[in-house]
Design a protein around this motif. Structure first.
Motif, PDB file in Angstrom:
ATOM      1  N   MET A 149       0.839  -1.199   0.000  1.00 41.16           N
ATOM      2  CA  MET A 149       0.000   0.000   0.000  1.00 41.16           C
ATOM      3  C   MET A 149       0.874   1.249   0.000  1.00 41.16           C
ATOM      4  O   MET A 149       1.838   1.353   0.741  1.00 41.16           O
ATOM      5  CB  MET A 149      -0.911   0.009   1.237  1.00 41.16           C
ATOM      6  N   LYS A 150       0.563   2.190  -0.847  1.00 37.41           N
ATOM      7  CA  LYS A 150       1.386   3.383  -0.979  1.00 37.41           C
ATOM      8  C   LYS A 150       1.262   4.295   0.230  1.00 37.41           C
ATOM      9  O   LYS A 150       0.180   4.565   0.723  1.00 37.41           O
ATOM     10  CB  LYS A 150       0.978   4.151  -2.238  1.00 37.41           C
ATOM     11  N   ASN A 151       2.416   4.762   0.699  1.00 33.34           N
ATOM     12  CA  ASN A 151       2.461   5.812   1.710  1.00 33.34           C
ATOM     13  C   ASN A 151       2.708   7.119   0.962  1.00 33.34           C
ATOM     14  O   ASN A 151       3.815   7.400   0.522  1.00 33.34           O
ATOM     15  CB  ASN A 151       3.588   5.542   2.713  1.00 33.34           C
ATOM     16  N   ASN A 152       1.643   7.934   0.806  1.00 28.80           N
ATOM     17  CA  ASN A 152       1.725   9.150   0.002  1.00 28.80           C
ATOM     18  C   ASN A 152       2.681  10.186   0.572  1.00 28.80           C
ATOM     19  O   ASN A 152       3.088  11.112  -0.129  1.00 28.80           O
ATOM     20  CB  ASN A 152       0.333   9.786  -0.134  1.00 28.80           C
ATOM     21  N   THR A 153       3.024  10.077   1.843  1.00 30.56           N
ATOM     22  CA  THR A 153       3.847  11.098   2.480  1.00 30.56           C
ATOM     23  C   THR A 153       5.157  11.321   1.736  1.00 30.56           C
ATOM     24  O   THR A 153       5.576  12.456   1.531  1.00 30.56           O
ATOM     25  CB  THR A 153       4.146  10.700   3.937  1.00 30.56           C
ATOM     26  N   VAL A 154       5.792  10.250   1.317  1.00 31.02           N
ATOM     27  CA  VAL A 154       7.092  10.345   0.653  1.00 31.02           C
ATOM     28  C   VAL A 154       7.037   9.802  -0.771  1.00 31.02           C
ATOM     29  O   VAL A 154       7.523  10.436  -1.710  1.00 31.02           O
ATOM     30  CB  VAL A 154       8.162   9.589   1.473  1.00 31.02           C
ATOM     31  N   LEU A 155       6.477   8.639  -0.967  1.00 28.58           N
ATOM     32  CA  LEU A 155       6.511   7.958  -2.263  1.00 28.58           C
ATOM     33  C   LEU A 155       5.582   8.607  -3.291  1.00 28.58           C
ATOM     34  O   LEU A 155       4.416   8.870  -3.007  1.00 28.58           O
ATOM     35  CB  LEU A 155       6.125   6.491  -2.092  1.00 28.58           C
ATOM     36  N   ILE A 156       6.131   8.852  -4.484  1.00 29.92           N
ATOM     37  CA  ILE A 156       5.322   9.336  -5.603  1.00 29.92           C
ATOM     38  C   ILE A 156       5.055   8.198  -6.587  1.00 29.92           C
ATOM     39  O   ILE A 156       3.924   7.971  -6.994  1.00 29.92           O
ATOM     40  CB  ILE A 156       6.025  10.510  -6.317  1.00 29.92           C
ATOM     41  N   SER A 157       6.110   7.482  -6.942  1.00 32.29           N
ATOM     42  CA  SER A 157       5.952   6.375  -7.887  1.00 32.29           C
ATOM     43  C   SER A 157       7.141   5.420  -7.759  1.00 32.29           C
ATOM     44  O   SER A 157       8.119   5.713  -7.071  1.00 32.29           O
ATOM     45  CB  SER A 157       5.860   6.889  -9.329  1.00 32.29           C
ATOM     46  N   SER A 158       7.032   4.296  -8.422  1.00 30.05           N
ATOM     47  CA  SER A 158       8.118   3.311  -8.430  1.00 30.05           C
ATOM     48  C   SER A 158       8.230   2.720  -9.824  1.00 30.05           C
ATOM     49  O   SER A 158       7.288   2.779 -10.625  1.00 30.05           O
ATOM     50  CB  SER A 158       7.876   2.220  -7.385  1.00 30.05           C
ATOM     51  N   CYS A 194      -0.001  16.368   2.934  1.00 29.66           N
ATOM     52  CA  CYS A 194       0.384  15.150   3.656  1.00 29.66           C
ATOM     53  C   CYS A 194       0.354  15.351   5.169  1.00 29.66           C
ATOM     54  O   CYS A 194       0.136  14.394   5.923  1.00 29.66           O
ATOM     55  CB  CYS A 194       1.777  14.694   3.215  1.00 29.66           C
ATOM     56  N   GLU A 195       0.556  16.579   5.588  1.00 25.79           N
ATOM     57  CA  GLU A 195       0.511  16.890   7.021  1.00 25.79           C
ATOM     58  C   GLU A 195      -0.878  17.342   7.471  1.00 25.79           C
ATOM     59  O   GLU A 195      -1.040  17.868   8.576  1.00 25.79           O
ATOM     60  CB  GLU A 195       1.552  17.969   7.343  1.00 25.79           C
ATOM     61  N   LYS A 196      -1.890  17.166   6.620  1.00 23.00           N
ATOM     62  CA  LYS A 196      -3.296  17.463   6.924  1.00 23.00           C
ATOM     63  C   LYS A 196      -3.562  18.955   7.144  1.00 23.00           C
ATOM     64  O   LYS A 196      -4.568  19.341   7.752  1.00 23.00           O
ATOM     65  CB  LYS A 196      -3.774  16.682   8.162  1.00 23.00           C
ATOM     66  N   ILE A 197      -2.680  19.794   6.619  1.00 15.87           N
ATOM     67  CA  ILE A 197      -2.908  21.232   6.675  1.00 15.87           C
ATOM     68  C   ILE A 197      -3.890  21.634   5.584  1.00 15.87           C
ATOM     69  O   ILE A 197      -4.729  22.517   5.773  1.00 15.87           O
ATOM     70  CB  ILE A 197      -1.569  21.990   6.529  1.00 15.87           C
ATOM     71  N   PHE A 198      -3.775  20.976   4.420  1.00 22.47           N
ATOM     72  CA  PHE A 198      -4.698  21.193   3.308  1.00 22.47           C
ATOM     73  C   PHE A 198      -5.443  19.893   3.022  1.00 22.47           C
ATOM     74  O   PHE A 198      -4.866  18.816   3.089  1.00 22.47           O
ATOM     75  CB  PHE A 198      -3.945  21.636   2.055  1.00 22.47           C
ATOM     76  N   ASP A 199      -6.715  20.012   2.704  1.00 23.27           N
ATOM     77  CA  ASP A 199      -7.538  18.841   2.429  1.00 23.27           C
ATOM     78  C   ASP A 199      -7.503  18.524   0.934  1.00 23.27           C
ATOM     79  O   ASP A 199      -8.489  18.698   0.211  1.00 23.27           O
ATOM     80  CB  ASP A 199      -8.974  19.088   2.894  1.00 23.27           C
ATOM     81  N   ILE A 200      -6.344  18.064   0.483  1.00 25.66           N
ATOM     82  CA  ILE A 200      -6.137  17.731  -0.928  1.00 25.66           C
ATOM     83  C   ILE A 200      -5.397  16.403  -0.991  1.00 25.66           C
ATOM     84  O   ILE A 200      -4.379  16.235  -0.310  1.00 25.66           O
ATOM     85  CB  ILE A 200      -5.296  18.796  -1.648  1.00 25.66           C
ATOM     86  N   PRO A 201      -5.857  15.439  -1.787  1.00 25.20           N
ATOM     87  CA  PRO A 201      -5.129  14.169  -1.900  1.00 25.20           C
ATOM     88  C   PRO A 201      -3.758  14.380  -2.533  1.00 25.20           C
ATOM     89  O   PRO A 201      -3.616  15.111  -3.521  1.00 25.20           O
ATOM     90  CB  PRO A 201      -6.026  13.325  -2.809  1.00 25.20           C
ATOM     91  N   ALA A 202      -2.750  13.745  -1.997  1.00 22.99           N
ATOM     92  CA  ALA A 202      -1.397  13.852  -2.557  1.00 22.99           C
ATOM     93  C   ALA A 202      -1.351  13.338  -3.992  1.00 22.99           C
ATOM     94  O   ALA A 202      -0.615  13.871  -4.830  1.00 22.99           O
ATOM     95  CB  ALA A 202      -0.411  13.085  -1.682  1.00 22.99           C
TER      96      ALA A 202
END
Length: 329
Positions: free
Chosen positions: A1-10, A278-286
């Protein structure tokens, strides 16, 4: 499962050459043409991966540039089109470059960080092409490639990661040095020779000889876990600084309202927006921000506006794309 915090793609890439054929640096144009036509003919008879065949000589620079921005072909593949072909399933993010540095460069991209699954898909493609014509292989050296760093498995596994806190705190050079000691390379967004953009880096294995495919993948997975932990620790402190938080909100406001914006500025501002999301400051999907980061690149904009669109026209269209995408947020 992708962790959006750091990973963009592989990505998984396999370098392969056919046996009993001269390698690319010493091949004549006629030999390259014969190889790509031979592959084309075999593809017409059996195409289980639904690959479209594109003669690179017929592909204009705008469409080629957009494929580079999507990481489906290498920047070098756009330079010398004669004798080159691209086999691609755009929807599945599969591409095979014919006559790039090697006879074949098999690529499979993904967004969820599951390198094992990507390798499984790449291996199926690998076996398909090996069934066409056997690959050049040595019991001692493994798959034979033009560049010695690709000998062995011929596998280059990579992850695209967003590291704004580590970048701002000046830790990237330390990370690059420590990763180098364990067989990993830190590069810019388009790989070798490119520069980082928007705090995005490509991490990949630097050695494929003497290690197995499984070991390479495990090494990348461990590196990703380390990066996630280090980035998370720094972000928690960084985003709470008044100056940084204010900067993120100002840039978000500009992205939502600007009428003209350059690619460089937009990429930099989207980096802050992604960190805030990613830090939940903005409500936008990474994921939405990652898609935007590709759509606003010059060649992707020219696909919409036409190749004659000058810098000012692209800056206006880029701002429009961003306003429309962010208006509901």
């Amino acid at each position: 499962m992708k962790n959006n915090t750091v990973l963009i793609s592989s990505r998984i890439r396999l370098a392969r050459n056919f046996a009993n054929m001269r390698f690319i640096p010493v091949m004549t144009e006629e030999e390259k043409e014969n190889l790509k036509e031979k592959i084309h003919e075999k593809l017409k008879k059996n195409n289980p991966f639904s690959l479209d065949y594109i003669n690179m000589e017929s592909l204009d620079s705008v469409h080629a540039g957009a494929l580079i921005e999507e990481h489906l072909i290498s920047p070098d593949f756009n330079g010398n089109k004669k004798g080159e072909a691209l086999l691609i399933n755009h929807g599945e993010k599969i591409s095979v470059m014919v006559n790039e540095e090697d006879h074949l460069r098999i690529q499979v991209l993904g967004n969820d960080g599951n390198l094992e699954e990507l390798y499984s898909k790449a291996k199926a493609l690998d076996e398909y092409f090996d069934g066409m014509m056997p690959f050049a292989f040595s019991e001692k050296l493994g798959y034979l490639t033009c560049c010695p760093t690709n000998l062995g498995t011929g596998l280059r596994a990579s992850i695209m990661v967003h590291l704004p806190a580590l970048t701002e705190c000046g830790q990237i050079d330390n990370i690059a040095a420590s990763f180098s000691n364990i067989g990993l390379t830190v590069r810019g967004i388009y790989g070798e020779g490119s520069q980082p953009s928007g705090c995005v880096y490509q991490i990949s294995n630097s050695v494929s000889l003497g290690v197995s495919e499984k070991e390479i993948i495990k090494l990348l997975e461990k590196a990703l876990s380390q990066l996630e932990a280090s980035e998370k620790k720094l972000r928690e402190k960084l985003v709470r600084r008044p100056g940084v938080e204010d900067r993120m909100f100002r840039r978000y406001g500009l992205l939502k309202e600007a009428r003209m914006i350059s690619s460089k500025e937009a990429t930099e501002y989207l980096s802050d927006l992604r960190m805030g999301a990613c830090e939940k400051i903005f409500d936008i999907p990474a994921d939405k921000i990652d898609e935007l980061s590709v759509k606003i690149q010059p060649y992707n904009i020219m696909l919409v506006e036409g190749e004659k669109a000058d810098g000012a026209a692209r800056d206006r269209k880029r701002a429009e794309i961003l306003r429309n995408a962010l208006s509901g947020n």
